[in-house]
Design an enzyme around this catalytic site. Structure first.
Site, mmCIF file in Angstrom:
data_model
loop_
_atom_site.group_PDB
_atom_site.id
_atom_site.type_symbol
_atom_site.label_atom_id
_atom_site.label_comp_id
_atom_site.label_asym_id
_atom_site.label_seq_id
_atom_site.Cartn_x
_atom_site.Cartn_y
_atom_site.Cartn_z
ATOM 1 N N CYS A 52 0.820 -1.307 0.130
ATOM 2 C CA CYS A 52 0.112 0.036 -0.097
ATOM 3 C C CYS A 52 0.880 1.198 -0.083
ATOM 4 O O CYS A 52 0.579 2.354 -0.681
ATOM 5 C CB CYS A 52 -0.873 0.093 1.274
ATOM 6 N N ARG A 129 -7.980 -4.262 -3.158
ATOM 7 C CA ARG A 129 -7.715 -2.972 -4.087
ATOM 8 C C ARG A 129 -8.386 -2.885 -5.236
ATOM 9 O O ARG A 129 -8.467 -3.789 -6.276
ATOM 10 C CB ARG A 129 -6.001 -3.308 -4.534
#
EC number: 1.11.1.24
Length: 215
Positions: A52, A129
């Site tokens: 991330c 995601r």
């Protein structure tokens, strides 16, 4: 949390994107206030995690180019605004990258559920995601889903936005592997009369149903 609590109907391409109001690192944000701009809404599993962090630096790296395409970036995860703020500060201090876009603190999973960001097989307390491309009329135009283990490819997000905007502006389609500047596809004829006219219209045609042109 039971699977039934997080499962719901996903947004559909061509429909109005679900509106929401949420707390972010830039204050309160309501999706519908961005009408007139395109929006890239994306989720990440958690703050202070390796993949991330690389993605947020990558999104920051394309933020200026997206702004030039009239696109607003908005991030999201099921973390508190305090966690987001600390992470943004950490990325700036440790990585030298400033995050210029708001990040939604979706602790109650309100936005995540509306957008189908929680996939129980991957986990019920973190978003996968996702990337949602919403046009300047508030319509969902594209959706991309990635697993938690693999980061996204920023050039494809930019390419897809440019392709959508070209299609809107010129009423055309784009072929496989299209890049800005490449030829585009003319919509196929719908009647026998249009087929006969098509072969005389000066396009680069491989056959009556597959014709290209420059824009």
């Amino acid at each position: 949390m039971e699977q039934s609590e997080v499962h719901q109907r996903l947004p559909s391409i061509g429909e109005e994107a679900p509106d929401f109001e949420a707390v972010t690192t830039h204050g309160q944000v309501k999706l519908s206030t961005f009408r007139g701009q395109w929006v890239v809404l994306f989720s990440h599993p958690a703050d202070f995690t390796p993949v991330c962090t690389t993605e947020f630096m990558a999104f920051a790296g394309i933020a200026e180019e997206l702004a030039g395409l009239n696109v607003q970036l908005i991030g999201l995860s099921i973390d508190s605004v305090h966690s987001h703020l600390a992470w943004v500060r950490n990325i700036k201090e440790k990585m030298g990258v400033e995050i210029p876009f708001p990040i939604i603190a979706d602790l109650d999973m309100n936005v995540a559920r509306r957008y189908g960001m929680i996939h129980p097989a991957q986990g019920t307390t973190a978003t996968i995601r996702t990337v949602f491309i919403i046009d300047d009329r508030g319509v969902m135009r594209a959706m991309l889903y990635y697993p938690m283990s693999n980061g996204r490819y920023m050039p494809e997000i930019i390419r897809l936005i440019k392709a959508l905007q070209v299609s809107d502006k010129h009423s055309v389609a784009t072929p496989a592997n299209w890049q800005p500047g490449d030829k585009v596809i003319v919509p196929p004829p719908k009647t026998s009369e249009e087929v006969e006219r098509r072969v005389k219209e000066g396009y680069e045609c491989r056959d009556w149903y597959l014709c290209f042109k420059e824009i």
